[in-house]
Design a protein around this motif. Structure first.
Motif, mmCIF file in Angstrom:
data_model
loop_
_atom_site.group_PDB
_atom_site.id
_atom_site.type_symbol
_atom_site.label_atom_id
_atom_site.label_comp_id
_atom_site.label_asym_id
_atom_site.label_seq_id
_atom_site.Cartn_x
_atom_site.Cartn_y
_atom_site.Cartn_z
ATOM 1 N N ALA A 23 44.591 29.049 32.911
ATOM 2 C CA ALA A 23 44.346 30.423 33.337
ATOM 3 C C ALA A 23 43.289 30.532 34.427
ATOM 4 O O ALA A 23 43.126 31.607 35.017
ATOM 5 N N GLY A 56 50.013 27.665 26.560
ATOM 6 C CA GLY A 56 49.372 28.447 27.615
ATOM 7 C C GLY A 56 50.280 28.664 28.805
ATOM 8 O O GLY A 56 50.333 29.758 29.377
ATOM 9 N N ILE A 90 44.260 32.025 37.829
ATOM 10 C CA ILE A 90 44.551 33.458 37.721
ATOM 11 C C ILE A 90 43.255 34.246 37.579
ATOM 12 O O ILE A 90 43.086 35.311 38.192
ATOM 13 N N LEU A 91 42.316 33.733 36.779
ATOM 14 C CA LEU A 91 41.034 34.412 36.594
ATOM 15 C C LEU A 91 40.247 34.463 37.900
ATOM 16 O O LEU A 91 39.538 35.438 38.165
ATOM 17 N N TRP A 131 50.191 38.592 30.369
ATOM 18 C CA TRP A 131 48.966 38.555 31.175
ATOM 19 C C TRP A 131 48.000 37.525 30.594
ATOM 20 O O TRP A 131 48.161 37.049 29.469
ATOM 21 N N TRP A 132 46.954 37.148 31.376
ATOM 22 C CA TRP A 132 46.108 36.011 31.014
ATOM 23 C C TRP A 132 45.388 36.189 29.681
ATOM 24 O O TRP A 132 45.070 35.215 28.989
ATOM 25 N N VAL A 152 46.322 34.286 26.231
ATOM 26 C CA VAL A 152 45.933 32.935 25.820
ATOM 27 C C VAL A 152 44.799 32.987 24.795
ATOM 28 O O VAL A 152 44.555 32.002 24.084
ATOM 29 N N LEU A 203 51.388 32.374 30.056
ATOM 30 C CA LEU A 203 51.032 32.835 31.401
ATOM 31 C C LEU A 203 52.266 33.140 32.242
ATOM 32 O O LEU A 203 52.210 33.971 33.163
#
Length: 502
Positions: free
Chosen positions: A32, A154, A35-36, A162-163, A166, A158
């Motif tokens: 993630a 995960g 994406i974060l 949405w993130w 997880v 993903l």
């Protein structure tokens, strides 16, 4: 066996589900991070703290968590740990800023520090000597299975949600464990009137944080970084002060008898040796699958499942071997299988393919499955019902340090081997710097400039570095075998008749 522990296997199964959530959380975040970085506009430093906040709090809280379990009640502290872990998962899932997520990750580390040692500490309390290896195998499998399952689960989450999903995946696992612990686990505790060893808590916690943080920094900046090395040395010095203090104080955090126990000392050392090699393999193989074989993170996680399969079979066979031949033979056999598998893996070539990797990775799992439960059983055989909490915490703290050091040391070996074989003549300085950073960056640059020669060079260089790394891991396995033969006593489990009803 006391009748109040009649449902002990149900309790262990529920705790295994909770431990699975901890294992998932160790690896599921990595997918993630890109994406974060976009959604939260997080800097590289903040991305690093998403992982470090968890690791540092986990390291700092392990020994105090074990002490609290022994003093206040293991069931009570397990329930608190499950609630903290569940609440922290919600905080992480719905974070809207980097520092909210960092705070949530720190709370996850606190919850994990309560869950991991205290879930292990009930094993010597609830299970007989004969049942203990099987119980340790169940606990260990739950802990290990989450590591490769993290990228698999995960990646799927993903791709479809949405993130924050997880982290939400932890909630049902925690609820199941919380229900079972609340209704099925009887309370147990150690010495309740023992004075609090504040100096021991302070020196052990700060020392573990210093070593862990320093090793993390080494991974980022290299062994030549003064700040990282100073932090490691300060942490090690504080741990030496902790050991000296524990031997002299009248109210130690750790029972001094543990330091004098041959079984606990060498069992812990061998468990740490196995963790060193295991984390080294888990560090290099995802990179090999993604950069050399060209698969995505989800496929890389799936390709690690033979390791879990080997672990599952090995832990079951380990129980049988210990019952028949004893711990010493089981450990020696485990390190032998692990060492041979790592030597085979060290001969991996660029064109070897997944079939070859699957075979030796499976045998790595078998070797770990033979050795790790036996090593942990050797250490835990020295624990009493009164000291199982803080003793289990000490065992896990040293395994944590061993695994972290394994990644740092073997990461340096891998980088040195990788960089020594790169052919970067004629490339611009910026491209050279990117390629030398790691194999993924090297492949990305090669594809960007559409150079098949450079791709071949990068892949060959990584496989060379991986081979050296696996040779080092094999050497560590040989060291484990030598320690076993030199210091571990032959101990066969008594053939006890126990109530195993569930």
């Amino acid at each position: 066996m006391n009748s109040q522990y009649k449902r002990r296997w149900w309790v262990l199964g529920a705790l295994a589900i909770g431990i699975l959530a901890v294992g998932l959380d160790m690896t599921i975040l990595n997918l993630a991070l890109p994406i974060l970085a976009t959604d939260m506009q997080a800097t590289n430093g903040e991305l690093q703290w998403f992982a470090d906040a968890y690791n540092l709090v986990f390291a700092a809280a392990l020994l105090p968590a074990g002490l609290l379990g022994d003093r206040l009640g293991r069931k009570k502290m397990l329930i608190i740990g499950l609630i903290i872990f569940g609440a922290a998962s919600l905080v992480c899932a719905y974070s809207s800023s980097p520092w909210e997520l960092i705070t949530g990750r720190a709370l996850l580390g606190l919850g994990a520090a309560l869950l991991v040692p205290l879930s292990m500490s009930i094993i010597p309390v609830m299970f007989s000597e004969k049942e203990r290896p099987k119980a340790i195998g169940v606990w260990m499998m739950a802990n290990a299975f989450g590591i490769p399952l993290g990228p698999v689960l995960g990646g799927w989450l993903l791709d479809n949600y949405w993130w924050g999903s997880v982290f939400l995946i932890n909630i049902p696992l925690i609820v199941i464990a919380l229900f079972a612990v609340s209704f099925l686990l009887p309370e147990s505790r150690g010495l309740q009137n023992q004075r609090l060893d504040l100096i021991g808590i302070l020196t052990s916690s700060v020392g573990l944080v210093g070593v862990t943080y320093g090793v993390i920094e080494v991974g980022e900046r290299g062994w030549g970084d003064i700040t990282a090395m100073t932090t490691i040395l300060t942490g090690l010095l504080l741990l030496v002060v902790f050991i000296v203090w524990e031997r002299r104080t009248s109210h130690p955090l750790i029972d001094p008898a543990l330091f004098r126990s041959r079984s606990f000392t060498w069992g812990t050392v061998l468990a740490t040796v196995v963790s060193f090699a295991m984390f080294g393999v888990l560090f290099v193989m995802p990179q090999y699958f993604q950069a050399v074989e060209g698969v995505d993170a989800l496929s890389a996680g799936l390709r690690l499942l033979p390791l879990v399969g080997g672990l599952l079979i090995g832990s079951q066979v380990s129980d049988l071997l210990q019952s028949r031949f004893g711990t010493k033979v089981t450990l020696s056999f485990g390190f032998l299988v692990l060492g041979i598998a790592l030597v085979i893996g060290a001969n991996t070539g660029v064109t070897s393919g997944y079939g070859f990797a699957a075979i030796w990775v499976t045998f790595v799992g078998l070797g770990i499955g033979f050795a790790l439960p036996a090593a942990m059983d050797e250490a835990m055989s020295a624990l009493t019902a009164e000291t199982s909490g803080v003793g289990s915490a000490l065992l896990m703290a040293l395994r944590q340090v061993g695994g972290t050091m394994g990644v740092a040391i073997l990461g340096t070996v891998l980088s040195s081997g990788y960089r020594s074989k790169l052919d970067l003549q004629g490339l611009p300085a910026e491209a050279v710097e990117s390629i030398r950073r790691n194999v993924s960056a090297g492949v990305a640059v090669a594809r960007q400039i559409q150079s098949t020669t450079l791709i071949d060079s990068v892949k060959s260089a990584f496989v060379h570095g991986m081979g050296i790394t696996l040779w080092v891991c094999a050497g560590v396995a040989v060291l484990g075998a030598l320690i076993t033969m030199g210091f571990v006593k032959t101990r066969v489990h008594r053939n006890e008749v126990t109530d195993v009803g569930v």
